[in-house]
Design an enzyme around this catalytic site. Structure first.
Site, mmCIF file in Angstrom:
data_model
loop_
_atom_site.group_PDB
_atom_site.id
_atom_site.type_symbol
_atom_site.label_atom_id
_atom_site.label_comp_id
_atom_site.label_asym_id
_atom_site.label_seq_id
_atom_site.Cartn_x
_atom_site.Cartn_y
_atom_site.Cartn_z
ATOM 1 N N GLU A 25 -1.470 4.979 -5.196
ATOM 2 C CA GLU A 25 -2.834 4.620 -5.626
ATOM 3 C C GLU A 25 -3.513 5.723 -6.438
ATOM 4 O O GLU A 25 -4.394 5.458 -7.248
ATOM 5 C CB GLU A 25 -3.708 4.279 -4.409
ATOM 6 C CG GLU A 25 -3.292 3.034 -3.647
ATOM 7 C CD GLU A 25 -2.179 3.303 -2.645
ATOM 8 O OE1 GLU A 25 -1.710 2.340 -2.023
ATOM 9 O OE2 GLU A 25 -1.764 4.472 -2.508
ATOM 10 N N ASP A 51 0.746 19.931 -44.118
ATOM 11 C CA ASP A 51 0.239 20.409 -45.401
ATOM 12 C C ASP A 51 0.676 21.856 -45.602
ATOM 13 O O ASP A 51 1.066 22.531 -44.644
ATOM 14 C CB ASP A 51 -1.293 20.372 -45.405
ATOM 15 C CG ASP A 51 -1.816 18.965 -45.645
ATOM 16 O OD1 ASP A 51 -1.058 18.138 -46.153
ATOM 17 O OD2 ASP A 51 -2.981 18.709 -45.296
ATOM 18 N N ILE A 104 3.002 1.721 -3.578
ATOM 19 C CA ILE A 104 2.317 1.979 -4.843
ATOM 20 C C ILE A 104 1.466 3.236 -4.725
ATOM 21 O O ILE A 104 0.617 3.330 -3.840
ATOM 22 C CB ILE A 104 1.437 0.768 -5.238
ATOM 23 C CG1 ILE A 104 2.328 -0.453 -5.478
ATOM 24 C CG2 ILE A 104 0.611 1.083 -6.473
ATOM 25 C CD1 ILE A 104 1.573 -1.733 -5.740
ATOM 26 N N ASP A 151 -2.746 14.167 -0.058
ATOM 27 C CA ASP A 151 -1.842 14.384 -1.209
ATOM 28 C C ASP A 151 -2.564 14.684 -2.515
ATOM 29 O O ASP A 151 -1.944 15.190 -3.461
ATOM 30 C CB ASP A 151 -0.958 13.145 -1.422
ATOM 31 C CG ASP A 151 0.348 13.229 -0.654
ATOM 32 O OD1 ASP A 151 0.548 14.234 0.049
ATOM 33 O OD2 ASP A 151 1.161 12.296 -0.748
ATOM 34 N N VAL A 162 0.837 -1.202 0.000
ATOM 35 C CA VAL A 162 0.000 0.000 0.000
ATOM 36 C C VAL A 162 0.871 1.251 0.000
ATOM 37 O O VAL A 162 0.612 2.231 -0.704
ATOM 38 C CB VAL A 162 -0.954 -0.003 1.217
ATOM 39 C CG1 VAL A 162 -1.674 1.335 1.326
ATOM 40 C CG2 VAL A 162 -1.955 -1.133 1.096
ATOM 41 N N ALA A 163 1.952 1.206 0.803
ATOM 42 C CA ALA A 163 2.834 2.366 0.917
ATOM 43 C C ALA A 163 3.659 2.585 -0.342
ATOM 44 O O ALA A 163 3.960 3.726 -0.710
ATOM 45 C CB ALA A 163 3.760 2.194 2.121
#
Length: 665
Positions: free
Chosen positions: A66, A108, A64, A492, A61-62
């Site tokens: 999320e 073009d 990655i 965060d 959990v820490a």
């Protein structure tokens, strides 16, 4: 055939999609490795297997972030909004960043680099090349005027009760030239031989005064070979003269003279048809060349200079005559050398892949008189060279090239529905300068994603180290899983989003494009986030954690219950210290080298909103009963907050010192 090409070529993954997949894989493998090592170490230290399993889950959990997918999506959406202000409408979200990675633009000419506002300005007839001043002077040339007036695919409409033409600006200019010289009224078209990019000409059959006439117009090199005669003016009458080599050279010289001045040149020819004769394009009578002026967009020259300073190569790919293309290219600053590489479609058709690969290394290249398939061939060759290719187009024939390009850009004004469907971005104003502005926004998105990654990966270290310390040193666990999630998915989120809304750094367009293989998680980013900012944050949070434990009288080796008041205060202090450090971190992450004091404090209102929300959230977590119950927290004393603020300022000061050293070197 075009439909087949659209079906055969799958839309490639964007560079951002590839980089995010690589980032997710890297973080996932790293998290699993750390979890496995800590689990094994815990077992060797005779810690309960279930506790170690839960610890491993906590580490995952820490480790990655999320919030990464959500924040990246929102950042791309912000990029979409910003690009829309520059008249670029994004149809495919990851294309926002892809455009920022562009290393080559295949553009073009007509309508993109020029204004697509054509005017017939010069004419070659009766062996003379003249400026078109008095339209009435051509009223007697019935065949030329009827050719200009009727040989087109325009549709008549009305605007404010006035009749107007809808269609190709080139044909509108020619129709206006015909009507201003002498208006023959509306005449039904009996039959038509349609224009296509291979034939480069079209013909119509009309009936006038009981006679059937075939009128043909198109590129001089495709019309002139069909002509057997030319009208030559003598002192009293016009005479029909055969076209010999001398006449051909004269006509070609006139064509080149107009093309060298940047005019688009069309040839006009005709023949009379018998009552039942089939409309065939042969034995034609050459009547004139008409040069049309299409002025370059005034802002394109500056946009071209910005491309060069940004290291972006621009290649003109047009159906026009090579001399016309080179003249316009010089006028807008696309070509500055005496001898640029100019390739016509017929040469490109015979060229091998290896030869084309070498030619594409030339600094200045123009492709003229190319077909849709040849344009796609050029795009594929550039992609084989690992270039990130942006392609502009408007016609049905452009759709295959738009689809296989890394970023397909369709014209919103003159573009067909097929081209728009095959594209990733639609330009509302058909303006090349809008592409360059959109590239700047795309580069900004990528840089902001890196700022966001630095910001959230920094907090991973103070979330990871407490668990590693808990297993190795047998200290009380400084942080719980729910508190980690409170940071990652709570405090965060909005500051990270604020970093995604950072304005463009003007120096971005003075740097070369990122290498195609450059990873989102670069080594400098990882070292700064994990081994520098993360370690400083971890040191600050653990210092506050042990400060609170020391105040409670805790001694090393003592075990504490999860419901112990002093233990909950200590974990609360650790959580709050991470949040306070992250408040400082959001400022230092605004730029990897520039000082906080060099950046506008008022430049990002969302930043202040994010900090305000972050402070409110942590206060709610610490000082409300529901926050205490949900997150296992307890109220803190002012002295603890004072220590956290001092440590956060030290954290910011050390990062400012690092930036100063980097700038000096």
């Amino acid at each position: 055939h075009i439909a087949n090409m659209l079906l055969d070529d799958e839309t490639p993954q964007t560079p951002l999609q590839l980089k995010l997949a690589d980032t997710g894989k890297t973080l996932g493998i790293a998290a699993l490795f750390v979890c496995l090592v800590i689990f094994i170490v815990g077992l060797f230290r005779h810690l309960p297997p279930f506790d170690m399993f839960m610890t491993a889950v906590s580490l995952a959990v820490a480790a990655i972030p999320e919030g990464l997918p959500a924040i990246v999506t929102i950042m791309l959406a912000i990029g979409v909004m910003r690009m829309s202000k520059h008249n670029a409408i994004v149809r495919n979200l990851p294309s926002v960043e892809t455009l920022g990675s562009a290393s080559v633009i295949c553009s073009d000419k007509t309508g993109t680099l020029t204004q697509n506002k054509m005017t017939a300005t010069r004419i070659y007839r009766h062996d003379q090349l003249n400026e078109i001043a008095d339209h009435a002077a051509y009223a007697s040339d019935i065949r030329l005027i009827q050719n200009a007036q009727y040989c087109h695919n325009l549709k008549k409409s009305f605007h404010e009760n006035q009749p107007i033409w809808l269609g190709d600006p080139m044909e509108i200019a020619l129709a206006d030239f015909g009507k201003q010289s002498h208006d023959y009224g509306d005449t039904p078209i009996n039959s038509e031989i349609v224009f296509d990019s291979d034939r480069k000409r079209m013909s119509v059959v009309i009936e006038h005064a009981g006679e059937r006439w075939l009128y043909c117009k198109g590129a001089p090199e495709t019309v002139l070979p069909l002509c057997k005669h030319v009208i030559s003016q003598t002192e009293s009458t016009d005479q029909l003269m055969p076209i010999d080599h001398a006449v051909q050279r004269q006509i070609t010289a006139a064509q080149n003279a107009m093309a060298n001045d940047g005019l688009r040149v069309l040839a006009f020819a005709y023949r009379r048809l018998d009552a039942e004769q089939l409309p065939e394009e042969h034995d034609l009578i050459f009547s004139a060349l008409i040069g049309l002026h299409d002025p370059p967009r005034p802002e394109v020259k500056e946009a071209m200079a910005r491309c060069y300073s940004a290291g972006i190569k621009v290649i003109m790919v047009t159906g026009d005559h090579p001399h016309t293309a080179v003249a316009i290219a010089r006028e807008i600053g696309l070509v500055t050398s005496a001898n640029p590489v100019v390739l016509e479609g017929q040469v490109l058709r015979k060229m091998s892949a290896a030869h084309l690969h070498l030619v594409l290394d030339s600094p200045e290249i123009i492709f003229a008189r190319v077909t849709a398939e040849q344009k796609m061939h050029v795009v594929k060759a550039l992609k084989r060279k690992n270039e990130i290719v942006a392609v502009t187009g408007d016609g049905v024939n452009d759709a295959p090239a738009l689809k296989i390009a890394d970023i397909g850009i369709a014209m919103g004004v003159s573009g067909t529905d097929v081209a728009k469907e095959a594209s990733d971005i639609i330009l509302l104003d058909d303006n090349f300068a809008s592409i360059v502005n959109a590239i700047e926004e795309g580069r900004t998105v990528f840089e902001n994603i890196r700022k966001f990654l630095t910001y959230i990966l920094t907090s991973n270290i103070p979330e990871l180290l407490p668990y590693i310390a808990f297993v190795i040193f047998k200290i009380p666990l400084p942080l719980t899983i729910i508190q980690i999630l409170a940071v990652d998915l709570g405090t965060d989120m909005l500051p990270a989003l604020a970093l995604g809304a950072e304005s463009s750094d003007k120096k971005l367009m003075q740097q070369p494009p990122r290498p195609a293989k450059e990873r989102l998680l670069s080594w400098p980013l990882l070292i700064r986030a994990y081994l520098w900012l993360g370690m400083l944050e971890a040191l600050a949070s653990l210092t506050v954690f042990f400060f609170v434990l020391h105040q409670s009288g805790w001694e090393y080796g003592n075990l504490l219950s999860k419901t112990d008041l002093f233990y909950q205060q200590a974990t609360t202090a650790c959580l709050a210290a991470i949040v306070m450090a992250q408040i400082m971190n959001v400022f230092v992450c605004r730029h990897p080298r520039m000082s906080v004091f060099q950046l506008k404090i008022s430049g990002n209102p969302l930043l202040w909103l994010g900090i305000a929300v972050e402070i409110i959230l942590i206060l709610l977590v610490v000082y409300t009963p529901w926050g205490n119950a949900l997150f296992g927290t307890q109220p803190l004393e002012l002295s603890v907050w004072g220590l956290m603020i001092v440590l956060a300022l030290c954290f910011g000061s050390l990062e400012e010192l690092r930036k100063w050293i980097v700038r000096r070197n």
